[in-house]
Write a protein that holds these residues in place. Structure first.
Motif, PDB file in Angstrom:
ATOM      1  N   ARG A   2       0.855  -1.125  -0.115  1.00  0.00           N
ATOM      2  CA  ARG A   2       0.043  -0.196  -0.072  1.00  0.00           C
ATOM      3  C   ARG A   2       0.824   1.290  -0.143  1.00  0.00           C
ATOM      4  O   ARG A   2       1.786   1.461   0.650  1.00  0.00           O
ATOM      5  CB  ARG A   2      -0.762   0.004   1.105  1.00  0.00           C
ATOM      6  N   ASP A  23      -2.716  -0.050  11.056  1.00  0.00           N
ATOM      7  CA  ASP A  23      -2.815  -1.478  10.866  1.00  0.00           C
ATOM      8  C   ASP A  23      -1.472  -2.179  10.392  1.00  0.00           C
ATOM      9  O   ASP A  23      -1.334  -3.182  10.114  1.00  0.00           O
ATOM     10  CB  ASP A  23      -3.707  -1.958   9.787  1.00  0.00           C
ATOM     11  N   ALA A  24      -0.340  -1.440  10.223  1.00  0.00           N
ATOM     12  CA  ALA A  24       0.792  -1.760   9.349  1.00  0.00           C
ATOM     13  C   ALA A  24       1.781  -2.501  10.350  1.00  0.00           C
ATOM     14  O   ALA A  24       1.919  -1.938  11.451  1.00  0.00           O
ATOM     15  CB  ALA A  24       1.576  -0.755   8.624  1.00  0.00           C
ATOM     16  N   SER A  25       2.559  -3.508   9.720  1.00  0.00           N
ATOM     17  CA  SER A  25       3.621  -4.146  10.716  1.00  0.00           C
ATOM     18  C   SER A  25       4.833  -3.692  10.142  1.00  0.00           C
ATOM     19  O   SER A  25       6.036  -3.957  10.756  1.00  0.00           O
ATOM     20  CB  SER A  25       3.445  -5.618  10.668  1.00  0.00           C
ATOM     21  N   CYS A  45       5.883  -1.676  15.010  1.00  0.00           N
ATOM     22  CA  CYS A  45       5.723  -1.554  13.902  1.00  0.00           C
ATOM     23  C   CYS A  45       7.471  -1.508  13.275  1.00  0.00           C
ATOM     24  O   CYS A  45       8.130  -0.521  13.933  1.00  0.00           O
ATOM     25  CB  CYS A  45       5.112  -0.540  13.222  1.00  0.00           C
ATOM     26  N   ASP A  61       4.229  -7.664   0.094  1.00  0.00           N
ATOM     27  CA  ASP A  61       2.861  -7.456   0.004  1.00  0.00           C
ATOM     28  C   ASP A  61       2.397  -6.643   1.076  1.00  0.00           C
ATOM     29  O   ASP A  61       1.490  -5.737   1.083  1.00  0.00           O
ATOM     30  CB  ASP A  61       1.906  -8.618  -0.586  1.00  0.00           C
ATOM     31  N   HIS A  62       2.604  -7.091   2.319  1.00  0.00           N
ATOM     32  CA  HIS A  62       2.138  -6.366   3.559  1.00  0.00           C
ATOM     33  C   HIS A  62       2.893  -5.089   3.719  1.00  0.00           C
ATOM     34  O   HIS A  62       2.509  -4.321   4.785  1.00  0.00           O
ATOM     35  CB  HIS A  62       2.313  -7.358   4.660  1.00  0.00           C
TER      36      HIS A  62
END
Length: 190
Positions: A2, A23-25, A45, A61-62
């Protein structure tokens, strides 16, 4: 992946962008982008400063990639993945100057051939458009002004969205000069 626009200055992170970042790691961004998003980055994070822009296409992808302003305005929107828009310097400059966005012609001189950008901006101005020129620190506002009819208005917009924001308005005959490195130029009949 993203790609998230963090806005062009403090307090301009949208609710959607803040949700995605929260919500990201795994987050990547420039020093400035990370600073603008700092309050939304969750504890634990993994955060990395971008040192090699070419390697961004190979992120997992994340990953969440932070882009200052809006990713689709000379930002990182070219990367694969979903784009979450941000509040751009174009939006702020035109709002401050009360110029409708429908009159905008965007020209980038950032890291590009300045003479070519000046010629393109002049052409758009002569068509009656209001040019939003993305500059870099080496851009010569005086050379741009010299290429325009004397009556054309010029605004140098610096540090948009920051407490030290400055907008100086003049004409091609008497152009304003930037005081720092983070600026854009608006030119036209406005």
């Amino acid at each position: 992946m993203r790609i998230v626009g963090v806005g062009c200055g403090p307090g301009m992170l949208t609710a959607e962008a803040a949700r995605v970042i929260a919500d990201a790691s795994l987050v990547y961004g420039s020093v400035r982008a990370i600073a603008l998003a700092r309050d939304a980055i969750p504890p634990g994070c993994e955060v990395h400063e971008i040192t090699d822009y070419r390697s961004l296409r190979s992120l997992p992808d994340h990953a969440v990639v932070l882009s200052t302003g809006d990713p689709m305005l000379a930002g990182l929107g070219y990367l694969p993945g979903d784009v979450v828009p941000g509040i751009s310097s174009l939006q702020i400059a035109f709002a401050r100057l009360k110029v409708p966005l429908t009159r905008a012609a965007v020209v980038s001189a950032h890291g590009k051939d300045h003479a070519r950008a000046i010629a393109e901006a002049r052409e758009e101005t002569m068509r009656g458009r209001v040019v939003f020129l993305i500059a870099d620190p080496a851009f010569d506002v005086g050379a741009f002004a010299a290429a325009l009819p004397p009556r054309i208005r010029l605004a140098v917009c610096e540090d948009l969205g920051y407490p030290a924001e400055r907008i100086a308005v003049g004409t091609a005959a008497q152009p304003p000069a930037p005081r720092g490195d983070l600026f854009v130029v608006v030119a036209g009949e406005f």
